[in-house]
Design an enzyme around this catalytic site. Sequence first.
Site, PDB file in Angstrom:
ATOM      1  N   LYS A   7       0.863  -1.177   0.000  1.00 27.82           N
ATOM      2  CA  LYS A   7       0.000   0.000   0.000  1.00 27.82           C
ATOM      3  C   LYS A   7       0.899   1.225   0.000  1.00 27.82           C
ATOM      4  O   LYS A   7       1.697   1.425   0.911  1.00 27.82           O
ATOM      5  CB  LYS A   7      -0.908   0.006   1.218  1.00 27.82           C
ATOM      6  CG  LYS A   7      -1.778   1.259   1.283  1.00 27.82           C
ATOM      7  CD  LYS A   7      -2.785   1.197   2.399  1.00 27.82           C
ATOM      8  CE  LYS A   7      -3.619   2.469   2.421  1.00 27.82           C
ATOM      9  NZ  LYS A   7      -4.612   2.426   3.496  1.00 27.82           N
TER      10      LYS A   7
ATOM     11  N   LYS B 118      -2.041  -1.553  -3.859  1.00 26.13           N
ATOM     12  CA  LYS B 118      -2.927  -0.391  -3.813  1.00 26.13           C
ATOM     13  C   LYS B 118      -2.100   0.882  -3.920  1.00 26.13           C
ATOM     14  O   LYS B 118      -1.128   1.006  -3.167  1.00 26.13           O
ATOM     15  CB  LYS B 118      -3.686  -0.411  -2.492  1.00 26.13           C
ATOM     16  CG  LYS B 118      -4.579   0.781  -2.255  1.00 26.13           C
ATOM     17  CD  LYS B 118      -5.171   0.704  -0.882  1.00 26.13           C
ATOM     18  CE  LYS B 118      -5.965   1.962  -0.634  1.00 26.13           C
ATOM     19  NZ  LYS B 118      -6.451   2.054   0.708  1.00 26.13           N
TER      20      LYS B 118
END
Length: 335
Positions: free
Chosen positions: A209, A262
Amino acid sequence: MSFVYPASFTIKLLCMLRRPRRNRKNEVVRNLTQETWLSKNDFIFPLFLCEGENKKVPIASMPNIYRFSIDLLLEEIDACRNVGLKAFAPFPQIEENLKDSIASESYRENNLYVRAIAAIKQNFPDVMLFTDVALDPYSSDGHDGIVKNGEILNDETLEVLGKMALAQAQAGSDCIAPSDMMDGRVGYLRKILDENGFTQVSILAYTAKYASAFYGPFRDALESAPKFGDKKTYQMNPANAREALLEATLDYQEGADILMVKPALPYLDVIRLLKDNFHLPIAAYNVSGEYAMLKAAIANAWLSEKAILEALLSIKRAGADIILSYFAKEIAQIL
Ligand code: PBG
């Protein structure tokens, strides 16, 4: 005046054994040779949840996406089921007066989130719920961990994440999805879930992320932006791909069931990297900013709607088995 072929031209043609266009000459052969397909089964639909009744609040930076109170969220999920969507990732907007520095609302009995999880599973036992584990919606600092003297504490945060995950599992969550990026959280959560008998509750790890500028509209939706600083001491540096292998190795060793990258579109290389190096399913989060960007261009008629399918297909082609996307509902309607 007709076009005059150069003398050598026909000879070159005869030598052309490979003509890739033959496999594109009609729709049937194009479909037969298509390498990647999108299906309704690929998608998890993120949903925003708020307190109250009969509430459906638009989010300015995300056209067609709303914050729903539990009653209307149930209707929305029903509508999604009717177009074939079965996987959902709800995120709660917490009222400002309930936030504190240790995010205690996140594990309070009967809080908004656990009530929603229980209601969804009770009404629709066939859906799969991916529930968010991170402090930011509940934190008065707007950070994913506990803040002390401007620092984000790691191990102290794990304790809160554990209580939160347990509350969600007890409410009926099918899969815990820690989005916080604290070190060691996957192993810690796996242990807590197992010790409490939730061996069948899965973990989708936000493995890679990134500290991204593409989360802006999501933070508008939840009013969860950090009150100071940024998230660079826990989320990854956008310049790094090899570091994603380290995060993935740890999440794998700590027991993650699914690894996630992400955002998605600016990180297609990272999706491919994890796909090629790990034998776990790979998810990609097509985040709020990616949604807003395409929606804005389409609203201005600068891009055709076809750009949506192309963008989602590229995420799949890069190696994602699962796509979290705010486009899920509208795409399911046309697939
Ligand atoms: C925070 C969280 C964020 C998103 C999901 N969980 C934002 C952040 O890290 O600040 C972003 C999702 C999106 O932009 O669609 N735990």
